[in-house]
Scaffold this motif. Structure first.
Motif, PDB file in Angstrom:
ATOM      1  N   MET A   1       0.763  -1.162  -0.048  1.00  0.00           N
ATOM      2  CA  MET A   1       0.088   0.018  -0.039  1.00  0.00           C
ATOM      3  C   MET A   1       0.819   1.423  -0.037  1.00  0.00           C
ATOM      4  O   MET A   1       1.790   1.452   0.648  1.00  0.00           O
ATOM      5  N   LEU A   2       0.680   2.039  -0.785  1.00  0.00           N
ATOM      6  CA  LEU A   2       1.255   3.356  -0.898  1.00  0.00           C
ATOM      7  C   LEU A   2       0.200   4.767  -0.497  1.00  0.00           C
ATOM      8  O   LEU A   2      -0.790   4.734  -1.201  1.00  0.00           O
ATOM      9  N   ILE A   3       0.820   5.515   0.290  1.00  0.00           N
ATOM     10  CA  ILE A   3       0.028   6.765   0.455  1.00  0.00           C
ATOM     11  C   ILE A   3       0.683   7.892  -0.276  1.00  0.00           C
ATOM     12  O   ILE A   3       1.757   7.883  -0.280  1.00  0.00           O
ATOM     13  N   LYS A   4      -0.159   8.602  -0.984  1.00  0.00           N
ATOM     14  CA  LYS A   4       0.259   9.685  -1.863  1.00  0.00           C
ATOM     15  C   LYS A   4      -0.617  10.899  -2.086  1.00  0.00           C
ATOM     16  O   LYS A   4      -1.953  10.675  -1.945  1.00  0.00           O
ATOM     17  N   GLU A   5      -0.201  12.167  -1.982  1.00  0.00           N
ATOM     18  CA  GLU A   5      -1.197  13.228  -2.184  1.00  0.00           C
ATOM     19  C   GLU A   5      -1.806  13.164  -3.523  1.00  0.00           C
ATOM     20  O   GLU A   5      -1.337  12.882  -4.682  1.00  0.00           O
ATOM     21  N   LEU A   6      -3.076  13.445  -3.646  1.00  0.00           N
ATOM     22  CA  LEU A   6      -4.134  13.269  -4.638  1.00  0.00           C
ATOM     23  C   LEU A   6      -4.005  14.677  -5.429  1.00  0.00           C
ATOM     24  O   LEU A   6      -4.050  15.848  -4.884  1.00  0.00           O
ATOM     25  N   GLU A   7      -3.652  14.637  -6.875  1.00  0.00           N
ATOM     26  CA  GLU A   7      -3.758  15.794  -7.728  1.00  0.00           C
ATOM     27  C   GLU A   7      -5.064  16.345  -7.580  1.00  0.00           C
ATOM     28  O   GLU A   7      -6.151  15.802  -8.073  1.00  0.00           O
ATOM     29  N   TYR A   8      -5.314  17.653  -7.387  1.00  0.00           N
ATOM     30  CA  TYR A   8      -6.615  18.238  -7.374  1.00  0.00           C
ATOM     31  C   TYR A   8      -7.371  18.156  -8.615  1.00  0.00           C
ATOM     32  O   TYR A   8      -8.570  17.950  -8.310  1.00  0.00           O
ATOM     33  N   LYS A   9      -6.710  18.555  -9.703  1.00  0.00           N
ATOM     34  CA  LYS A   9      -7.474  18.477 -10.913  1.00  0.00           C
ATOM     35  C   LYS A   9      -8.087  17.105 -11.523  1.00  0.00           C
ATOM     36  O   LYS A   9      -9.178  17.130 -11.829  1.00  0.00           O
ATOM     37  N   LYS A  10      -7.273  16.180 -11.078  1.00  0.00           N
ATOM     38  CA  LYS A  10      -7.455  14.837 -11.499  1.00  0.00           C
ATOM     39  C   LYS A  10      -8.658  14.228 -10.537  1.00  0.00           C
ATOM     40  O   LYS A  10      -9.512  13.378 -10.926  1.00  0.00           O
ATOM     41  N   TYR A  11      -8.602  14.667  -9.183  1.00  0.00           N
ATOM     42  CA  TYR A  11      -9.513  13.995  -8.305  1.00  0.00           C
ATOM     43  C   TYR A  11     -10.642  14.780  -7.948  1.00  0.00           C
ATOM     44  O   TYR A  11     -11.666  14.349  -7.411  1.00  0.00           O
ATOM     45  N   LYS A  12     -10.854  16.092  -8.239  1.00  0.00           N
ATOM     46  CA  LYS A  12     -11.920  16.964  -7.666  1.00  0.00           C
ATOM     47  C   LYS A  12     -13.142  16.208  -8.506  1.00  0.00           C
ATOM     48  O   LYS A  12     -13.254  16.158  -9.623  1.00  0.00           O
ATOM     49  N   GLY A  13     -14.057  16.092  -7.564  1.00  0.00           N
ATOM     50  CA  GLY A  13     -15.315  15.724  -8.173  1.00  0.00           C
ATOM     51  C   GLY A  13     -15.564  14.213  -8.190  1.00  0.00           C
ATOM     52  O   GLY A  13     -16.656  13.626  -8.639  1.00  0.00           O
ATOM     53  N   LYS A  14     -14.582  13.510  -8.092  1.00  0.00           N
ATOM     54  CA  LYS A  14     -14.443  12.060  -8.361  1.00  0.00           C
ATOM     55  C   LYS A  14     -15.361  11.395  -7.358  1.00  0.00           C
ATOM     56  O   LYS A  14     -15.335  11.740  -6.246  1.00  0.00           O
ATOM     57  N   LYS A  15     -16.279  10.764  -7.744  1.00  0.00           N
ATOM     58  CA  LYS A  15     -17.321   9.793  -6.846  1.00  0.00           C
ATOM     59  C   LYS A  15     -16.568   8.795  -6.142  1.00  0.00           C
ATOM     60  O   LYS A  15     -15.931   7.984  -6.758  1.00  0.00           O
ATOM     61  N   TYR A  16     -17.258   8.693  -4.989  1.00  0.00           N
ATOM     62  CA  TYR A  16     -16.859   7.439  -4.157  1.00  0.00           C
ATOM     63  C   TYR A  16     -17.998   6.939  -3.285  1.00  0.00           C
ATOM     64  O   TYR A  16     -18.773   8.189  -2.969  1.00  0.00           O
ATOM     65  N   GLN A  17     -18.079   5.725  -2.865  1.00  0.00           N
ATOM     66  CA  GLN A  17     -19.421   4.992  -2.034  1.00  0.00           C
ATOM     67  C   GLN A  17     -18.735   4.280  -1.033  1.00  0.00           C
ATOM     68  O   GLN A  17     -17.760   3.473  -1.253  1.00  0.00           O
ATOM     69  N   ALA A  18     -19.361   4.412  -0.086  1.00  0.00           N
ATOM     70  CA  ALA A  18     -19.028   3.406   1.172  1.00  0.00           C
ATOM     71  C   ALA A  18     -20.201   3.319   2.270  1.00  0.00           C
ATOM     72  O   ALA A  18     -21.280   4.231   1.883  1.00  0.00           O
TER      73      ALA A  18
END
Length: 173
Positions: A1-18
């Motif tokens: 497992m790797l933790i890394k900063e998420l790129e704002y432009k790439k991940y903004k608005g990306k949906k997730y469910q839990a």
């Protein structure tokens, strides 16, 4: 497992469910001039599905980190400095699938966002959860958070009856 900063432009608005599943809830009931707070076993499992967006518009200059297994995002955390009161707010922390929970992913994400909070110069870290989210509350307490407030009617006028009240937790830096 790797933790890394998420790129704002790439991940903004990306949906997730839990999904949140719990067999306990925190009861907060008026008593005298204060409140009685205690854990109660639920007669039926309490369940809620969350459908959220990463890096929502309401976040003020956010930072976000993801936990990855290869190229697959398996968890995330996002937060920001509330400049008006110098507190760092963890807006969301989530390990998406049950199979990845209780494996250290959440702890690594929490450690990462706490370092970002410290770097921001915040005086404390705060977050919001629901009173029926026993696993999350236990996780936050394990990481040094304590209950600092609540709102019995934040989500609906039936919050106490639905065992779904807003719980504010915080940790001094």
């Amino acid at each position: 497992m790797l933790i890394k900063e998420l790129e704002y432009k790439k991940y903004k608005g990306k949906k997730y469910q839990a999904e949140i599943l719990s067999d306990m809830y925190l009861s907060i009931e008026p008593e005298g001039e204060g409140f009685a707070i205690k854990w109660v076993m639920s007669e039926e499992p309490l369940r809620m599905t969350l459908n959220e967006d990463l890096l929502s518009d309401w976040l003020e200059d956010p930072v976000a980190y993801g936990a990855f297994e290869g190229d697959k995002l398996i968890g995330m955390v996002e937060g920001f400095l509330e400049k008006w009161n110098n507190r760092f707010r963890i807006a969301n922390i989530c390990v998406f699938e049950e199979a990845n929970r209780r494996s250290g992913v959440g702890t690594k994400l929490m450690e990462t966002i706490l370092k970002a909070a410290e770097k921001s110069g915040a005086r404390m870290v705060v977050l919001e959860t629901q009173t029926f989210n026993f696993k999350a509350i236990s996780f936050y307490k394990k990481h040094g958070f304590e209950i600092i407030g609540f709102d019995r009617y934040a989500y609906s006028n039936s919050g106490p009856e639905e065992h779904n009240m807003r719980l504010e937790m915080g940790k001094m830096m």
